[in-house]
Design a protein around this motif. Sequence first.
Motif, PDB file in Angstrom:
ATOM      1  N   ARG A 190       0.839  -1.196   0.000  1.00  0.00           N
ATOM      2  CA  ARG A 190       0.000   0.000   0.000  1.00  0.00           C
ATOM      3  C   ARG A 190       0.881   1.256   0.000  1.00  0.00           C
ATOM      4  O   ARG A 190       1.603   1.527   0.952  1.00  0.00           O
ATOM      5  CB  ARG A 190      -0.924  -0.016   1.221  1.00  0.00           C
ATOM      6  N   THR A 194      -0.166   3.047  -5.443  1.00  0.00           N
ATOM      7  CA  THR A 194      -1.149   1.958  -5.598  1.00  0.00           C
ATOM      8  C   THR A 194      -2.475   2.301  -4.932  1.00  0.00           C
ATOM      9  O   THR A 194      -3.310   1.421  -4.716  1.00  0.00           O
ATOM     10  CB  THR A 194      -0.598   0.648  -4.982  1.00  0.00           C
ATOM     11  N   SER A 195      -2.682   3.571  -4.641  1.00  0.00           N
ATOM     12  CA  SER A 195      -3.887   3.986  -3.901  1.00  0.00           C
ATOM     13  C   SER A 195      -5.176   3.684  -4.647  1.00  0.00           C
ATOM     14  O   SER A 195      -6.225   3.485  -4.038  1.00  0.00           O
ATOM     15  CB  SER A 195      -3.813   5.482  -3.573  1.00  0.00           C
ATOM     16  N   GLU A 198      -6.744  -0.672  -4.525  1.00  0.00           N
ATOM     17  CA  GLU A 198      -6.961  -1.327  -3.241  1.00  0.00           C
ATOM     18  C   GLU A 198      -7.591  -2.712  -3.374  1.00  0.00           C
ATOM     19  O   GLU A 198      -7.126  -3.683  -2.757  1.00  0.00           O
ATOM     20  CB  GLU A 198      -7.815  -0.449  -2.336  1.00  0.00           C
ATOM     21  N   GLU A 199      -8.627  -2.830  -4.176  1.00  0.00           N
ATOM     22  CA  GLU A 199      -9.302  -4.123  -4.305  1.00  0.00           C
ATOM     23  C   GLU A 199      -8.396  -5.154  -4.966  1.00  0.00           C
ATOM     24  O   GLU A 199      -8.388  -6.331  -4.575  1.00  0.00           O
ATOM     25  CB  GLU A 199     -10.605  -3.962  -5.087  1.00  0.00           C
ATOM     26  N   LEU A 201      -5.089  -5.130  -4.862  1.00  0.00           N
ATOM     27  CA  LEU A 201      -4.067  -5.468  -3.873  1.00  0.00           C
ATOM     28  C   LEU A 201      -4.582  -6.507  -2.889  1.00  0.00           C
ATOM     29  O   LEU A 201      -3.900  -7.484  -2.559  1.00  0.00           O
ATOM     30  CB  LEU A 201      -3.629  -4.217  -3.112  1.00  0.00           C
ATOM     31  N   LYS A 202      -5.801  -6.289  -2.417  1.00  0.00           N
ATOM     32  CA  LYS A 202      -6.392  -7.223  -1.454  1.00  0.00           C
ATOM     33  C   LYS A 202      -6.594  -8.605  -2.073  1.00  0.00           C
ATOM     34  O   LYS A 202      -6.395  -9.628  -1.417  1.00  0.00           O
ATOM     35  CB  LYS A 202      -7.714  -6.675  -0.935  1.00  0.00           C
ATOM     36  N   VAL A 213      -2.208  -6.926   2.781  1.00  0.00           N
ATOM     37  CA  VAL A 213      -1.367  -6.038   1.985  1.00  0.00           C
ATOM     38  C   VAL A 213      -0.226  -5.523   2.862  1.00  0.00           C
ATOM     39  O   VAL A 213      -0.410  -5.264   4.050  1.00  0.00           O
ATOM     40  CB  VAL A 213      -2.202  -4.856   1.437  1.00  0.00           C
ATOM     41  N   THR A 215       3.075  -2.884   3.909  1.00  0.00           N
ATOM     42  CA  THR A 215       3.278  -1.445   4.041  1.00  0.00           C
ATOM     43  C   THR A 215       4.638  -1.059   3.490  1.00  0.00           C
ATOM     44  O   THR A 215       5.563  -1.883   3.417  1.00  0.00           O
ATOM     45  CB  THR A 215       3.204  -0.997   5.508  1.00  0.00           C
TER      46      THR A 215
END
Length: 248
Positions: A190, A194-195, A198-199, A201-202, A213, A215
């Motif tokens: 995150r 990559t803001s 999100e979906e 990434l999850k 995810v 940091t």
Amino acid sequence: MSAELSGTTALVTGATSGIGRAAAIELARRGAKVVVSGRDEARGQQVVDGIREAGGEALFLAGDLSDAASARSLANRAKEQAGQVDVLVNNAGIFPVGPTHETSEQDFESVYAINVKAPFFLVAELAPDMASRGHGAIVNVTTMAAELGASGASLYGSSKAALTLLTKAWAAEYGPFGVRVNAVSPGPTRTEGTSGMEEKLKAIASASPAGRVGTAEEIASAIAYLATDAAGFIHGAILAVDGGRTAV
């Protein structure tokens, strides 16, 4: 502040946000003087100011890293203004996704210029100096996409796969002279970049043992470790910091 990297200078590319910013802050926390590099001077100065407020030492140098000349220029300016570079973190990169048949030649050139050519010529400029002193560390930031075939990731993944091979080649080339070259391979992380994902990434993270995810700070911790003498017997390694995604 720690003293692990006291007396050393680290150059971090793409250090105005995300993993690069976190790496610059962590290296400074461990005692390194950090050369923060990126294209956005305002954001770069914010990183520098934050490091200084925390008791660290840092300076900003602009660099777009669009070709060999800009990479060599950044390396030489870092040496001129910081005295020498003991740690190089090749973090700057771009990560477009899309079908191969929709990728333009300009897209191809841009990705390989920043993700491959810039690290290549930064190392070409800085590694010989490290070798002449008998000590140095280079940490490349790759990606798990360099190891896993994924639709839409042909351009980005292949550029980082090239950096993975370069990591091993440089370890063989400069390791005998005291320069350790390794890489960190992040998984879904995150960051500002990559803001909007999100979906996705999850979804990627859900298939990993960690199940979450990562940091930027977690990636930065691994980068900093590889830069310290605690990793003194590690050469040519690709350290997966991906929640175990490439392990299953």
